[in-house]
Enzyme design. Sequence first.
Site, PDB file in Angstrom:
ATOM      1  N   GLU A   1       0.859  -1.026  -0.042  1.00 32.96           N
ATOM      2  CA  GLU A   1       0.019  -0.002  -0.092  1.00 32.96           C
ATOM      3  C   GLU A   1       0.906   1.250  -0.085  1.00 32.96           C
ATOM      4  O   GLU A   1       0.587   2.270  -0.582  1.00 32.96           O
ATOM      5  CB  GLU A   1      -0.987  -0.005   1.222  1.00 32.96           C
TER       6      GLU A   1
ATOM      7  N   ASP B   1      -2.954  -3.171   3.040  1.00 29.44           N
ATOM      8  CA  ASP B   1      -3.412  -3.233   4.445  1.00 29.44           C
ATOM      9  C   ASP B   1      -4.318  -3.872   4.559  1.00 29.44           C
ATOM     10  O   ASP B   1      -5.282  -4.319   3.563  1.00 29.44           O
ATOM     11  CB  ASP B   1      -3.753  -1.814   4.947  1.00 29.44           C
TER      12      ASP B   1
ATOM     13  N   TYR C   1      -1.188  -3.177  13.180  1.00 32.56           N
ATOM     14  CA  TYR C   1      -1.928  -2.363  12.525  1.00 32.56           C
ATOM     15  C   TYR C   1      -3.022  -1.516  13.449  1.00 32.56           C
ATOM     16  O   TYR C   1      -3.782  -2.132  14.261  1.00 32.56           O
ATOM     17  CB  TYR C   1      -2.743  -3.058  11.272  1.00 32.56           C
TER      18      TYR C   1
END
Length: 938
Positions: A7, A105, A311
């Site tokens: 990403e 992601d 994350y």
Amino acid sequence: MHLIITEKNIAAERIARILADRSYVETRKEGGVSTYSFDGTTVVGLRGHVVEIDFEPGYTNWRSEQHRPRSLIDARTIKTPTDKKIVNLVQKLARRAERVTIATDFDTEGELIGKETYDLVRAVRKDVPVTRARFSAITPQEIRSAFGEPAELDFALAAAGEARQVIDLIWGASLTRFISLAARRGGRNILSVGRVQSPTLAMIVDREREIEAFQPEPYWVLSVDSERDDVDFSARHTTTRFSEREAAMAARDRTVAPLVVTESREGQKLDRAPTPFDTTGFIVAAGRVGFSAANAMRIAEDLYMHGFISYPRTDNTIYPASLDLDGTLKALEKTEFGKDIQWVRANRRPVPTRGKKSSTDHPPIHPAGAATRAELGEERWRLYELVVRRFLATLSPDARWTTRKVLFDAGGEPYTTTGSTLAEAGWRTVYPYSDAAEHELPPFSVGERLPVKNVRLEEKETQPPPRFTQSRLIQVMEELGLGTKSTRHEVIGKLVSRKYVEGNPLRPTLVGRAVIESLEEHADLITKPDMTTAIDRHMQEIKEKRRSRDEVIDESRVMLHRAFDDLEAHGDEIGRDIMGRTVEEQILGPCPVCGSDLRLHHIRSSQFIGCVNYPECRFNIGLPVTTWGFAVRTDDVCPEHGLAHVRLIAKGSRPWEIGCPLCHHITSNRETMALMPSMTPALIERLNGRHIYAVNEVAASEPETLAETAGVDTKTARRLKDEAEQVLSLLRLRSELRKFVRSHVPPRRGRSHAKIMKALFAKGIDTVEHLASADPELVRSTGIGEKEAAALLDAARGLLNDRRLRAMGIPAISLKKYYAAGFMSPEDLLRHPAPFLTLKTGISPDTVHRHMELVCEALGRPAPRRTTRVQLERGRAELLSIPGVGESTIEKLYSGGIFDARSLIEADPHTVAENSGLPVRRIMDFQAQASTPDEAAG
Ligand SMILES: [Zn+2]
Ligand SMILES: [Zn+2]
């Protein structure tokens, strides 16, 4: 080649290094985009979305009759690349790839970006295998296992993301356009409306109205101060709040010593260790240590990208079984937290704490790698530390408090006090962020009699509900299902940047309130969370493949059409309503001339204060252009004029406080008024009293009116008017001089232009002309250095000479050539013979002659003799035929006034030598050879 697409670039680099293990990673840059290659694998990073969704062409004109705002609801949408360089590179690499792995992601947004990437790859390669790698932290272990077991792209999840994208575009664009057009707002002042944004703003407005409507009620609190063994303590009446003053006073009067202990109860209170961080929990905790929601998320993402934490966008508050808790502890062992980890290991709870929400995508936010304070820097470290300590707290035992409640009696009135001490610190040992404080009580025993030192009766008021802080608002948004973990903080940021809300806690602005209140009146649906929650439910159904993307989008189109039925029916009303309310923030207070309102006006880059009664009342005050700052009203009011203060705000610099605009206007004009010789302080007072503040207002007045206003005779009034006009022209010249100095003398510390100008004016230098003929010493005394003063004077003379030459009629294009050749003034032009000017400038002899005539005429001198082009050319040939005469000699002869054989022979060799720099002997030689050309040639 195996192509891996991530990403962001930074993730690409880290993933490449992890997968390459000990192999060499080759970094290459193509069109500004980096790729990382090793062992037949190439990794490339996107920049988030590299394609963008927009309406098909034809909908850009807001005022189009054919495409009204409503038409956007059914307009077709298209995807266009926003980052061509990356799109091209990805497709170029895909053409050569044997397999492709999408490693964006791991959430809806990431899946959507993955799907966009998938489409880009498929557009150039129908057959290449495409897999998906999902991971929650960019750590060696996570990355290796994610790439070891590749999965498929989740098209349903991506479709949900796509549906949200389309719906948000349609809602936002059509409603924003409608409301902005209705309220006649354009450019930077558009009024944005959004699917999540508007219900969020409505909550803030709602709360503000609650606060305003709140009627505080008085109540009374009664307490006694006492002591035991020299330790002071106080106890409050068991009636926590007396609503009647009389009852409170009666209880106070009955309270008499001694204070007898009637009961002492000890208890235990369990203080549970906190649950793991989801996004909202993290934002709230970060808010307590001083980070705004947007800032906290920005930093968290950065920590994730560098592999320090997992994350940060997650709804999960339960650690999955797969998460290696021991491994995480071990990884942190060698950091600053070593001691804390030892403690956690020794006291670890059997199972970690767990919250209420479990989702399969990401684990709760937890540390992913070791870091040091030095490598992270202060800000990032503080959030990293928060995540680490929270993780440790979730593995730590609960804390335990010992509580005590003591009851007293004083003259029949019951009092009580409570205390608590930390019996077992538990998780609080490693998580010092909560502010629970210990409060220890003396060891009271029942029946004990204590003194009453003081009986206190305090009057208090009930308080309105508090405004939302950013983190509290995010919690409420989550409860109502407004937005997602990834978007909530962005929505709040948008409300701030749109100037709908301000401050923290958040307060709506007049505009924010006006927009919400008129939407509430006419299209309630847009401000209520119900609709947006329904859409979020539909998203979930798409993810679970129970509904299609198009079905959901179409349904939301129907909802929006219904809203537009109402909106369009009341368009004018809505517009008037918003305009009427928002004009309020531009109103400053009473006009000194007519008593109606003065308001701020902004017209492109200019701004001023004018009377709303214009054109009947022409009173106005000028303001600096917006490059100095955008003028806004502040909350301060001038006690003398009743006008709100004005402030100029410019991005990146401190605001410029104008203060009361009228006071500012008066003081800044008083000095210039005093430049008029007949002006006296008393006269200025009188004029100000009649609302004449500036010289230009005096100059613009009719003598008769002025005579009456100032209380002088008409003759004096006429003189005042004349003087005012003179001052105005002086001001114009001074402003020209100011500009000139500003462009030639760079500002320096301690030497402002204002200071220099003041000194120049004081020395009688008001114009560029004055400056050109000024004594350099005088100029230097204003604080300008020697070299700069010389350069400034030169430049002033240059400017003046340029003006003279132009006034004489010499065209700019010729002047440019003269200047380039070093002829700077009319005098320079007459000082040199015409052939020399021609030679040096390339201007034809005839034109040079005409210019000289113009100069001579202006200076009242006789014109020189004309040399034509033919004469010049013939003469040049004659001169060149003389042995020893070349191009450089010709130039010297020209400057000595010689242009042919005849003028050479007739010239006085000494004069020529002086003007040309040639030795007399050589000139005499030339003369001899020119008179006997044949002999010389032979
Ligand atoms: Zn007025
Ligand atoms: Zn004032």
